[in-house]
Design an enzyme around this catalytic site. Structure first.
Site, mmCIF file in Angstrom:
data_model
loop_
_atom_site.group_PDB
_atom_site.id
_atom_site.type_symbol
_atom_site.label_atom_id
_atom_site.label_comp_id
_atom_site.label_asym_id
_atom_site.label_seq_id
_atom_site.Cartn_x
_atom_site.Cartn_y
_atom_site.Cartn_z
ATOM 1 N N LYS A 183 61.743 6.786 82.571
ATOM 2 C CA LYS A 183 62.316 7.778 83.489
ATOM 3 C C LYS A 183 63.432 7.132 84.309
ATOM 4 C CE LYS A 183 62.171 11.590 86.315
ATOM 5 N NZ LYS A 183 61.421 12.686 86.868
ATOM 6 N N ARG A 209 69.633 13.496 81.102
ATOM 7 C CA ARG A 209 68.340 13.874 81.675
ATOM 8 C C ARG A 209 67.694 15.031 80.905
ATOM 9 N NH1 ARG A 209 67.672 12.793 88.220
ATOM 10 N NH2 ARG A 209 65.490 13.349 88.255
ATOM 11 N N HIS A 216 50.452 22.295 84.227
ATOM 12 C CA HIS A 216 51.771 21.967 83.682
ATOM 13 C C HIS A 216 51.664 21.023 82.474
ATOM 14 C CE1 HIS A 216 56.006 20.943 83.520
ATOM 15 N NE2 HIS A 216 55.668 19.663 83.582
ATOM 16 N N ARG A 239 69.234 15.680 109.099
ATOM 17 C CA ARG A 239 70.196 15.422 108.001
ATOM 18 C C ARG A 239 69.805 14.234 107.135
ATOM 19 N NH1 ARG A 239 73.519 16.943 112.204
ATOM 20 N NH2 ARG A 239 74.212 19.074 111.900
ATOM 21 N N HIS A 282 57.276 25.831 80.093
ATOM 22 C CA HIS A 282 57.521 26.637 81.298
ATOM 23 C C HIS A 282 57.246 28.111 81.033
ATOM 24 C CE1 HIS A 282 60.322 23.339 83.130
ATOM 25 N NE2 HIS A 282 59.080 23.187 83.516
ATOM 26 N N ASN A 323 63.171 17.116 79.070
ATOM 27 C CA ASN A 323 62.595 18.463 78.990
ATOM 28 C C ASN A 323 61.956 18.755 77.638
ATOM 29 O OD1 ASN A 323 63.077 19.489 81.600
ATOM 30 N ND2 ASN A 323 65.253 19.589 81.110
ATOM 31 N N GLU A 346 52.670 13.789 79.996
ATOM 32 C CA GLU A 346 54.032 13.323 80.326
ATOM 33 C C GLU A 346 54.250 11.893 79.814
ATOM 34 O OE1 GLU A 346 56.329 15.285 81.563
ATOM 35 O OE2 GLU A 346 55.369 16.782 82.850
ATOM 36 N N GLU A 363 71.884 15.024 87.014
ATOM 37 C CA GLU A 363 71.732 15.934 85.886
ATOM 38 C C GLU A 363 73.067 16.562 85.498
ATOM 39 O OE1 GLU A 363 67.626 17.974 84.857
ATOM 40 O OE2 GLU A 363 68.723 19.126 86.339
ATOM 41 N N LYS A 422 64.388 14.241 92.540
ATOM 42 C CA LYS A 422 64.418 15.707 92.626
ATOM 43 C C LYS A 422 63.354 16.149 93.620
ATOM 44 C CE LYS A 422 65.888 17.253 88.065
ATOM 45 N NZ LYS A 422 65.468 18.122 86.960
HETATM 46 N N1 LIG Z 1 60.451 16.218 91.271
HETATM 47 C C1 LIG Z 1 60.276 16.113 89.974
HETATM 48 O O1 LIG Z 1 61.076 15.488 89.272
HETATM 49 C C2 LIG Z 1 59.101 16.767 89.339
HETATM 50 C C3 LIG Z 1 58.756 16.464 88.011
HETATM 51 C C4 LIG Z 1 57.604 17.028 87.490
HETATM 52 C C5 LIG Z 1 56.826 17.860 88.257
HETATM 53 N N2 LIG Z 1 57.188 18.133 89.549
HETATM 54 C C6 LIG Z 1 56.359 18.995 90.396
HETATM 55 O O2 LIG Z 1 55.102 18.348 90.581
HETATM 56 C C7 LIG Z 1 54.124 19.332 90.878
HETATM 57 C C8 LIG Z 1 52.871 19.043 90.085
HETATM 58 O O3 LIG Z 1 52.398 17.768 90.462
HETATM 59 P P1 LIG Z 1 50.863 17.375 90.248
HETATM 60 O O4 LIG Z 1 50.468 17.654 88.864
HETATM 61 O O5 LIG Z 1 50.696 16.017 90.786
HETATM 62 O O6 LIG Z 1 50.115 18.482 91.132
HETATM 63 P P2 LIG Z 1 49.461 18.443 92.590
HETATM 64 O O7 LIG Z 1 50.300 17.720 93.552
HETATM 65 O O8 LIG Z 1 49.094 19.843 92.883
HETATM 66 O O9 LIG Z 1 48.138 17.603 92.337
HETATM 67 C C9 LIG Z 1 47.157 18.094 91.463
HETATM 68 C C10 LIG Z 1 45.798 18.199 92.155
HETATM 69 O O10 LIG Z 1 45.250 16.882 92.244
HETATM 70 C C11 LIG Z 1 44.900 16.593 93.586
HETATM 71 N N3 LIG Z 1 45.077 15.158 93.736
HETATM 72 C C12 LIG Z 1 46.233 14.444 93.722
HETATM 73 N N4 LIG Z 1 45.958 13.139 93.768
HETATM 74 C C13 LIG Z 1 44.618 13.008 93.795
HETATM 75 C C14 LIG Z 1 43.740 11.890 93.826
HETATM 76 N N5 LIG Z 1 44.198 10.648 93.759
HETATM 77 N N6 LIG Z 1 42.414 12.144 93.858
HETATM 78 C C15 LIG Z 1 41.930 13.420 93.856
HETATM 79 N N7 LIG Z 1 42.716 14.510 93.814
HETATM 80 C C16 LIG Z 1 44.045 14.286 93.788
HETATM 81 C C17 LIG Z 1 45.789 17.458 94.425
HETATM 82 O O11 LIG Z 1 45.223 17.698 95.701
HETATM 83 C C18 LIG Z 1 45.863 18.722 93.575
HETATM 84 O O12 LIG Z 1 44.731 19.509 93.807
HETATM 85 C C19 LIG Z 1 54.746 20.683 90.549
HETATM 86 O O13 LIG Z 1 55.064 21.342 91.745
HETATM 87 C C20 LIG Z 1 56.021 20.318 89.798
HETATM 88 O O14 LIG Z 1 57.043 21.257 89.993
HETATM 89 C C21 LIG Z 1 58.306 17.603 90.084
HETATM 90 ZN ZN LIG Z 2 56.884 17.997 83.145
#
Ligand SMILES: NC(=O)c1ccc[n+]([C@@H]2O[C@H](COP(=O)([O-])OP(=O)(O)OC[C@H]3O[C@@H](n4cnc5c(N)ncnc54)[C@H](O)[C@@H]3O)[C@@H](O)[C@H]2O)c1
Ligand SMILES: [Zn+2]
Length: 383
Positions: free
Chosen positions: A241, A256, A281, A134, A267, A260, A198, A251, A156
């Protein structure tokens, strides 16, 4: 604004951005080499907790030995769990295995899960921390630029299902976010650029001076390693942020929603490309932001020169700005509209879009006129 960030320099080496929630507050600490010092900070923050790390294979191979060593010195390190890299790990099957292994490691209620990776690891580990016993403590150690400026901040968490992305999850705030600039050195350039989109977003939403500063110094933010400019860009983004999250943690109020900007278009494009390597993304939202500005200019809401500036900046950086730049084919306007209608920003059949009155002046337009939008997309999609 970039030249005078409203955050405190903690020391030469780190900047602290507070996330001031009403119930509790936590810090986002940004600096070079924070991983090596993580144990000391954790011990000071959560003296009774033991620690378990969750990472992905890429990050674990490159950086986990250093982190584990830094944690082991304190005698409360339970161990690590490494998941495959990529969005596919944000699923029930991986979550199931992860939770069971956390229990096997002996994680108890007062212990702490450390999410060490990009947004995938942050969302997955954060969700696991929120449901395990929990709720156990959570600390985010974001290693991608996107995670450092966006996903690790704000609470999130979640996983994907065949019905869509992030449909199962929780709001669960971390106790601390440590953004180590050094780990970004191994991030592939394409991922770095995607995260940079971003950063630009925060300027375009509400901080024209930050955008103008990025136009001048982007090479030092993006290409030159752990520079002062990169730290400042990350801190300014984290601060933007944090402010929005503090205003609208769950939200509910709509504050917030501005985050977007570019995301409803983006998306749809990601879904069209199958959430694959074809379009990251950050690349999708760079196109999305360029579209939002072009659409705003076309409607007479903002100056054409502002839309041109947005495109020029993404062009210079090497981020896409047009639907035709998606490798392997583009959607039709009808496909785009159908995908946009599935996005969660649609309420009661009405489409809301984030548009702009200029750079740094984004706003929510409710119930967008569909005939105008269709017309615009037909031209952007070329049919
Ligand atoms: N929670 C939120 O508010 C929020 C906001 C935006 C995005 N997201 C989520 O985040 C995710 C995308 O995140 P991302 O772009 O970081 O993708 P990811 O976590 O897949 O990382 C991208 C790639 O980079 C690699 N990587 C990460 N750090 C590294 C480093 N220091 N050196 C070498 N390789 C490295 C990872 O292994 C992966 O292959 C999506 O699932 C999205 O939905 C969440
Ligand atoms: Zn984004």
């Amino acid at each position: 604004m970039a030249e005078q960030i409203s955050v405190q320099p903690e020391s030469e080496a780190a900047t602290v951005v507070p996330v001031a929630l009403s119930e509790r507050r936590y810090d986002v600490v940004i600096g070079d080499g924070l991983i090596d010092d993580a144990g000391r900070r954790l011990k000071a923050l959560l003296p009774a907790a033991r620690w378990a790390v969750i990472s992905d294979e890429n990050v674990a191979r490159l950086h986990l030995p250093r982190l584990a060593q830094a944690l082991q010195r304190h005698g409360v390190y339970l161990g690590e769990i490494v998941v495959p890299p990529g969005e596919a790990s944000k699923c029930f099957a991986t979550l199931d295995g992860l939770c069971q292994r956390l229990l096997t490691l002996g994680v108890e209620r007062g212990d702490c899960v450390l999410a060490f990776g990009g947004g995938v690891v942050g969302d997955l580990a954060g969700f696991a921390a929120s449901i395990l016993r929990r709720g156990v403590h959570l600390v985010q150690l974001p290693t991608s630029l996107l995670a450092q400026v966006d996903s690790a901040i704000g609470g999130k968490t979640g996983i994907d299902t065949p019905q869509g992305k992030n449909l199962i999850g929780s709001f669960y705030q971390p106790a601390l976010v440590l953004a180590d600039l050094g780990v970004l050195e191994t991030l592939p350039e394409r991922e770095l650029k995607a995260g940079y989109a971003e950063i630009v977003k925060y300027g375009l939403i509400a901080d024209a001076e930050f955008f103008a500063w990025l136009e001048r110094v982007w090479r030092k933010v993006l290409l030159a390693g752990p520079t002062e400019q990169r730290r400042r860009a990350i801190a300014t983004s984290a601060s933007a942020k944090a402010d929005v999250v503090a205003e609208d943690e769950f939200e509910r109020s709509g504050a917030r929603a501005l985050l977007n900007l570019g995301h409803t278009f983006g998306h749809a494009l990601e879904a069209f490309a199958g959430y694959s390597e074809r379009l990251l993304h950050g690349e999708a939202i760079a196109i999305g932001m360029a579209l939002a500005f072009r659409y705003s200019a076309e409607r007479g809401l903002c100056a054409g020169e502002d839309a041109a500036r947005v495109k020029r900046h993404f062009d210079a950086v090497g981020l896409p700005t047009a639907i035709s730049q998606i490798p392997g084919g583009k959607p039709t306007a009808a496909e785009m509209l159908a995908l946009m209608a599935q996005d969660k920003k649609v309420k009661g059949g009405k489409l809301n879009l984030i548009l702009a009155r200029g750079i740094g002046a984004a706003f929510v337009e409710e119930d967008v006129a569909m005939d105008q939008l269709t017309d615009f997309l037909q031209r952007e999609c070329g049919g």
